[in-house]
Scaffold this motif. Structure first.
Motif, mmCIF file in Angstrom:
data_model
loop_
_atom_site.group_PDB
_atom_site.id
_atom_site.type_symbol
_atom_site.label_atom_id
_atom_site.label_comp_id
_atom_site.label_asym_id
_atom_site.label_seq_id
_atom_site.Cartn_x
_atom_site.Cartn_y
_atom_site.Cartn_z
ATOM 1 N N GLU A 58 8.701 21.852 -74.843
ATOM 2 C CA GLU A 58 8.649 20.421 -74.561
ATOM 3 C C GLU A 58 7.258 20.031 -74.048
ATOM 4 O O GLU A 58 6.508 20.882 -73.551
ATOM 5 C CB GLU A 58 9.710 20.053 -73.511
ATOM 6 N N PRO A 59 6.892 18.766 -74.161
ATOM 7 C CA PRO A 59 5.566 18.330 -73.681
ATOM 8 C C PRO A 59 5.407 18.575 -72.177
ATOM 9 O O PRO A 59 6.362 18.441 -71.406
ATOM 10 C CB PRO A 59 5.547 16.835 -74.000
ATOM 11 N N GLY A 60 4.207 18.957 -71.784
ATOM 12 C CA GLY A 60 3.861 19.025 -70.371
ATOM 13 C C GLY A 60 4.311 20.266 -69.629
ATOM 14 O O GLY A 60 4.301 20.278 -68.390
ATOM 15 N N ILE A 61 4.704 21.343 -70.351
ATOM 16 C CA ILE A 61 5.203 22.518 -69.633
ATOM 17 C C ILE A 61 4.186 23.654 -69.569
ATOM 18 O O ILE A 61 4.516 24.761 -69.151
ATOM 19 C CB ILE A 61 6.517 23.042 -70.251
ATOM 20 N N VAL A 162 -3.360 30.741 -82.870
ATOM 21 C CA VAL A 162 -2.142 30.345 -82.157
ATOM 22 C C VAL A 162 -1.956 28.843 -82.370
ATOM 23 O O VAL A 162 -2.944 28.093 -82.444
ATOM 24 C CB VAL A 162 -2.234 30.657 -80.650
ATOM 25 N N ALA A 163 -0.719 28.425 -82.486
ATOM 26 C CA ALA A 163 -0.406 26.997 -82.604
ATOM 27 C C ALA A 163 0.675 26.648 -81.591
ATOM 28 O O ALA A 163 1.347 27.525 -81.040
ATOM 29 C CB ALA A 163 0.064 26.664 -84.023
ATOM 30 N N ALA A 164 0.823 25.373 -81.338
ATOM 31 C CA ALA A 164 1.872 24.887 -80.440
ATOM 32 C C ALA A 164 2.544 23.695 -81.072
ATOM 33 O O ALA A 164 1.914 22.925 -81.813
ATOM 34 C CB ALA A 164 1.299 24.523 -79.071
ATOM 35 N N ALA A 165 3.823 23.556 -80.790
ATOM 36 C CA ALA A 165 4.584 22.454 -81.368
ATOM 37 C C ALA A 165 5.663 22.021 -80.392
ATOM 38 O O ALA A 165 6.219 22.837 -79.658
ATOM 39 C CB ALA A 165 5.214 22.874 -82.699
ATOM 40 N N ASN A 166 5.913 20.733 -80.400
ATOM 41 C CA ASN A 166 7.078 20.204 -79.694
ATOM 42 C C ASN A 166 8.234 20.132 -80.679
ATOM 43 O O ASN A 166 8.006 19.899 -81.873
ATOM 44 C CB ASN A 166 6.790 18.801 -79.154
ATOM 45 N N PRO A 167 9.449 20.340 -80.235
ATOM 46 C CA PRO A 167 10.585 20.131 -81.143
ATOM 47 C C PRO A 167 10.507 18.744 -81.774
ATOM 48 O O PRO A 167 10.053 17.798 -81.123
ATOM 49 C CB PRO A 167 11.805 20.255 -80.218
ATOM 50 N N PRO A 168 10.884 18.607 -83.049
ATOM 51 C CA PRO A 168 10.769 17.293 -83.708
ATOM 52 C C PRO A 168 11.401 16.156 -82.931
ATOM 53 O O PRO A 168 10.927 15.022 -82.989
ATOM 54 C CB PRO A 168 11.486 17.524 -85.047
ATOM 55 N N SER A 169 12.451 16.449 -82.152
ATOM 56 C CA SER A 169 13.102 15.397 -81.378
ATOM 57 C C SER A 169 12.217 14.907 -80.229
ATOM 58 O O SER A 169 12.391 13.793 -79.729
ATOM 59 C CB SER A 169 14.426 15.914 -80.813
#
Length: 404
Positions: A58-61, A162-169
């Motif tokens: 999730e964002p901001g963690i 390395v990549a980072a992603a937030n869940p689509p929701s």
């Protein structure tokens, strides 16, 4: 009413801003203490194995903070690229027309971050907000992740991705990852520990000691991991390739020959570096998916293979495992160990090991290993006695050229 202004600093920064900058600098002055962080260890393991990693959270963690901590621990520069704000041409390269394009062609100019990484020869390339990148950008990233190509530039092997992603929701205009792109990554879930965050607000953050590859363990690690993965897939052929039907599942980890190759590299690196079981398990599951990964780890937990290099050093001192799956995995590991250092003494010791399978009444289990061992024979090596039980099979398969 009059307002007085303090004199600026020598560098021209106004005094109120200078005081605020000093305050912020003091706030960044924290200390660290030893502490375990399995998710950072799993990330470090995958980066050491040179497997592209995708952090989901999730964002901001703290995904970006974790990347900076890893870069500092590895002693490399971190290059961050926000994938969602780039065009496909930023990764495929922009065409630069020269004096005679019909003769020299049209090279594709790489962006500045790729040039900086190539000049340094090493570094950590971090693609942020990958799930917010549209499908056309994801398609352009395929070549960067798979071939390490950015325009006409090839990134050095010592550049890790390395990549980072937030869940689509949770992502702004989020997209599910395409199956081809997702299958090229080791997927790790990035979470936060409330106790760690609370202690960090008090000025104390954990510092995880990252394990490194021990060259003395490499040969044994390769042989052991090959035995595990090959033995497991021989027993469970249905797990070699299984792409999920739903888009969400295809956008995460799932088993394929490519991802099993990644799992093999992760397992080898884990054995060679002495990485923790929890970190190794997270990395392997992140490569092949939860269902296949958990089944492999369960198989591995009950396997308990002897060290093949020690067995080859004294083949008369070991006993063949009782279970058929352990026998197959062990014999594959022995052959892989011989292949990593193919001397005559180790080759002959390998046949002594296979002879024990014949004595135990399971020559069929050893037949595959015997074929692989036979093709390593040098022309001047005599055929050892332990090969007799396999001689007819090997001659029919043409695996003993020049046998006498």
């Amino acid at each position: 009413m009059t307002t007085s202004f303090a004199a600026p600093r020598a560098d021209g920064v106004p005094a109120p801003l200078a005081a605020a900058d000093a305050l912020n600098a003091r706030l960044r002055d924290t200390r660290t203490e030893a502490g375990g962080n399995p998710q950072l260890e799993a990330l470090a393991l995958a980066v050491t194995a040179n497997q592209p990693v995708l952090l989901w959270g999730e964002p901001g963690i703290g995904k970006s903070a974790g990347m900076q901590q890893l870069a500092d621990a590895l002693g490399v520069q971190l290059e961050t690229v926000v994938a969602s704000v780039h065009e496909p041409s930023d990764f495929a390269g922009l065409p630069i027309v020269g004096d005679d394009p019909a003769t020299t062609g049209v090279p594709m100019a790489p962006p500045d971050w790729a040039v900086r990484l190539a000049r340094r020869g090493h570094g950590l390339l971090f693609f942020d907000e990958l799930s917010s990148a549209p499908p056309a950008v994801q398609a352009a990233l395929l070549r960067v992740v798979l071939e390490r190509r950015v325009g006409s530039l090839t990134l050095p092997e010592s550049v890790r991705i390395v990549a980072a992603a937030n869940p689509p929701s949770s992502a702004a205009d989020g997209w599910h990852l395409s199956a081809p792109l997702a299958n090229r990554f080791v997927h790790l879930d990035w979470t936060h520990d409330p106790r760690t965050v609370a202690r960090g607000m008090a000025g104390i953050w954990p510092q995880t000691a990252l394990s490194t590859v021990d060259p003395a363990r490499v040969s044994s690690a390769i042989a052991r991991a090959r035995g595990v993965i090959s033995g497991f897939l021989t027993a469970r052929p249905g797990l070699v390739h299984h792409m999920p039907k739903e888009a969400e599942g295809r956008g995460r980890a799932w088993p394929s020959p490519r991802s099993w190759e990644a799992a093999l590299r992760l397992l080898v690196t884990g054995y060679a570096s002495g990485a923790g079981q929890q970190a190794t398990a997270a990395a392997v599951i992140g490569a092949v998916g939860e269902a296949a990964g958990i089944e492999l780890l369960s198989y591995l937990e009950n396997l308990d293979l002897p060290d093949p290099d020690r067995v080859l050093a004294d083949p008369s001192a070991f006993a063949l495992p009782d279970r058929g799956d352990r026998q197959l995995a062990f014999l594959i590991a022995v052959v892989a160990a011989v292949q990593s250092e193919p001397t005559r003494s180790r080759w002959e010791a390998g046949w002594e090991v296979l002879a024990k399978a014949v004595d135990a009444g399971v020559p069929d289990v050893a037949a595959r290993a015997a074929r692989d061992l036979a093709v390593m024979r040098e022309p001047d090596w005599p055929i050892p006695a332990g090969i007799d039980a396999f001689l007819e099979l090997l001659q029919l398969a043409g695996a003993l050229p020049g046998a006498r």
